[in-house]
Design a protein around this motif. Sequence first.
Motif, PDB file in Angstrom:
ATOM      1  N   PRO A 141       0.792  -1.244   0.000  1.00  0.00           N
ATOM      2  CA  PRO A 141       0.000   0.000   0.000  1.00  0.00           C
ATOM      3  C   PRO A 141       0.823   1.291   0.000  1.00  0.00           C
ATOM      4  O   PRO A 141       0.355   2.321  -0.500  1.00  0.00           O
ATOM      5  N   SER A 142       2.038   1.250   0.535  1.00  0.00           N
ATOM      6  CA  SER A 142       2.838   2.474   0.632  1.00  0.00           C
ATOM      7  C   SER A 142       3.715   2.715  -0.599  1.00  0.00           C
ATOM      8  O   SER A 142       4.416   3.726  -0.676  1.00  0.00           O
ATOM      9  N   CYS A 143       3.704   1.786  -1.551  1.00  0.00           N
ATOM     10  CA  CYS A 143       4.631   1.875  -2.678  1.00  0.00           C
ATOM     11  C   CYS A 143       4.083   2.676  -3.860  1.00  0.00           C
ATOM     12  O   CYS A 143       2.982   2.419  -4.347  1.00  0.00           O
ATOM     13  N   SER A 144       4.899   3.631  -4.288  1.00  0.00           N
ATOM     14  CA  SER A 144       4.592   4.434  -5.474  1.00  0.00           C
ATOM     15  C   SER A 144       5.870   5.187  -5.851  1.00  0.00           C
ATOM     16  O   SER A 144       6.904   5.035  -5.207  1.00  0.00           O
ATOM     17  N   GLY A 145       5.796   5.988  -6.890  1.00  0.00           N
ATOM     18  CA  GLY A 145       6.934   6.810  -7.297  1.00  0.00           C
ATOM     19  C   GLY A 145       8.169   5.990  -7.627  1.00  0.00           C
ATOM     20  O   GLY A 145       8.105   5.049  -8.417  1.00  0.00           O
ATOM     21  N   LEU A 146       9.294   6.331  -7.009  1.00  0.00           N
ATOM     22  CA  LEU A 146      10.559   5.664  -7.300  1.00  0.00           C
ATOM     23  C   LEU A 146      10.763   4.381  -6.501  1.00  0.00           C
ATOM     24  O   LEU A 146      11.732   3.662  -6.709  1.00  0.00           O
ATOM     25  N   GLY A 147       9.860   4.114  -5.550  1.00  0.00           N
ATOM     26  CA  GLY A 147       9.918   2.825  -4.855  1.00  0.00           C
ATOM     27  C   GLY A 147      10.537   2.802  -3.484  1.00  0.00           C
ATOM     28  O   GLY A 147      10.891   1.746  -2.975  1.00  0.00           O
ATOM     29  N   LYS A 148      10.646   3.984  -2.857  1.00  0.00           N
ATOM     30  CA  LYS A 148      11.191   3.992  -1.500  1.00  0.00           C
ATOM     31  C   LYS A 148      10.152   3.455  -0.517  1.00  0.00           C
ATOM     32  O   LYS A 148      10.477   2.714   0.401  1.00  0.00           O
ATOM     33  N   GLY A 149       8.893   3.834  -0.715  1.00  0.00           N
ATOM     34  CA  GLY A 149       7.815   3.343   0.135  1.00  0.00           C
ATOM     35  C   GLY A 149       7.938   3.785   1.583  1.00  0.00           C
ATOM     36  O   GLY A 149       8.839   4.530   1.954  1.00  0.00           O
ATOM     37  N   ASP A 150       7.004   3.305   2.366  1.00  0.00           N
ATOM     38  CA  ASP A 150       7.024   3.556   3.813  1.00  0.00           C
ATOM     39  C   ASP A 150       6.625   2.248   4.489  1.00  0.00           C
ATOM     40  O   ASP A 150       5.588   2.146   5.154  1.00  0.00           O
ATOM     41  N   ILE A 151       7.472   1.259   4.290  1.00  0.00           N
ATOM     42  CA  ILE A 151       7.161  -0.103   4.733  1.00  0.00           C
ATOM     43  C   ILE A 151       7.578  -0.284   6.189  1.00  0.00           C
ATOM     44  O   ILE A 151       8.728  -0.009   6.546  1.00  0.00           O
ATOM     45  N   PRO A 152       6.668  -0.734   7.054  1.00  0.00           N
ATOM     46  CA  PRO A 152       7.003  -0.953   8.471  1.00  0.00           C
ATOM     47  C   PRO A 152       8.166  -1.935   8.627  1.00  0.00           C
ATOM     48  O   PRO A 152       8.311  -2.870   7.841  1.00  0.00           O
ATOM     49  N   LYS A 153       8.982  -1.715   9.639  1.00  0.00           N
ATOM     50  CA  LYS A 153      10.168  -2.541   9.876  1.00  0.00           C
ATOM     51  C   LYS A 153       9.836  -4.030   9.964  1.00  0.00           C
ATOM     52  O   LYS A 153      10.567  -4.872   9.458  1.00  0.00           O
ATOM     53  N   ASN A 154       8.718  -4.341  10.619  1.00  0.00           N
ATOM     54  CA  ASN A 154       8.376  -5.749  10.804  1.00  0.00           C
ATOM     55  C   ASN A 154       7.917  -6.421   9.505  1.00  0.00           C
ATOM     56  O   ASN A 154       7.760  -7.629   9.442  1.00  0.00           O
ATOM     57  N   GLU A 155       7.696  -5.629   8.452  1.00  0.00           N
ATOM     58  CA  GLU A 155       7.275  -6.185   7.164  1.00  0.00           C
ATOM     59  C   GLU A 155       8.421  -6.251   6.155  1.00  0.00           C
ATOM     60  O   GLU A 155       8.359  -7.017   5.189  1.00  0.00           O
ATOM     61  N   GLU A 156       9.452  -5.462   6.368  1.00  0.00           N
ATOM     62  CA  GLU A 156      10.543  -5.321   5.391  1.00  0.00           C
ATOM     63  C   GLU A 156      11.255  -6.627   5.054  1.00  0.00           C
ATOM     64  O   GLU A 156      11.692  -6.829   3.928  1.00  0.00           O
TER      65      GLU A 156
END
Length: 202
Positions: A105-120
């Motif tokens: 859900p947080s992924c867009s643009g260049l792909g940095k995202g805002d992925i929670p640490k426990n999901e990375e």
Amino acid sequence: MPKTWKKKKRNRGKTWIVLLIPVIVLSAYFIFEENIQKKTDPQIPEKYLSIYLEAEKIYGVPWYVLAAHHRVETRFSTMKPMVSPAGAQGPMQFMPCTFVGWKHPSCSGLGKGDIPKNEETNPAVIKKYGGYGVDADGDGKADPFNDKDAIFSAANYLSKNGAANGQIQKAVFAYNHSRKYVSEVMHYVHLYQKEGLEKASK
């Protein structure tokens, strides 16, 4: 012999010398550059070769392609920090959204995202969102900063983009979307492939 003819002959000789100077200079430069590169270019560390070969068996991507990527991205994991200004992470410089999956859900643009640490690094999350991250060492985490996980993940990505079917340049371009990057990686692909063939023939 007429003086004018002698003069023309002398001038013609000078012209040839002038034309030869750039050729001599360029030849000397390329010889010097090649020698410098041989001295300064790091060899493939032995500890990584077995990882490349293992990944090749699973994903069908030639080991020397993985070695070339590793060399270009982080000089075999020696560059610090292991996070680029754009946010690419680890030895093989994955953008978080490519590693975890662009369906996150947080992924867009260049792909940095805002992925929670426990999901990375969670293999189940990566599978859910269609990422390329791989838990290669079986510790329950697919970690972009872990050498083996990162190399296997790169092999996974390159394989799915054609490298396993011989479309190496296409796969390399998909990895970075830069012609300059493709040229640099392919330089090392050919270098390491040649070195490997020479070793095999001895």
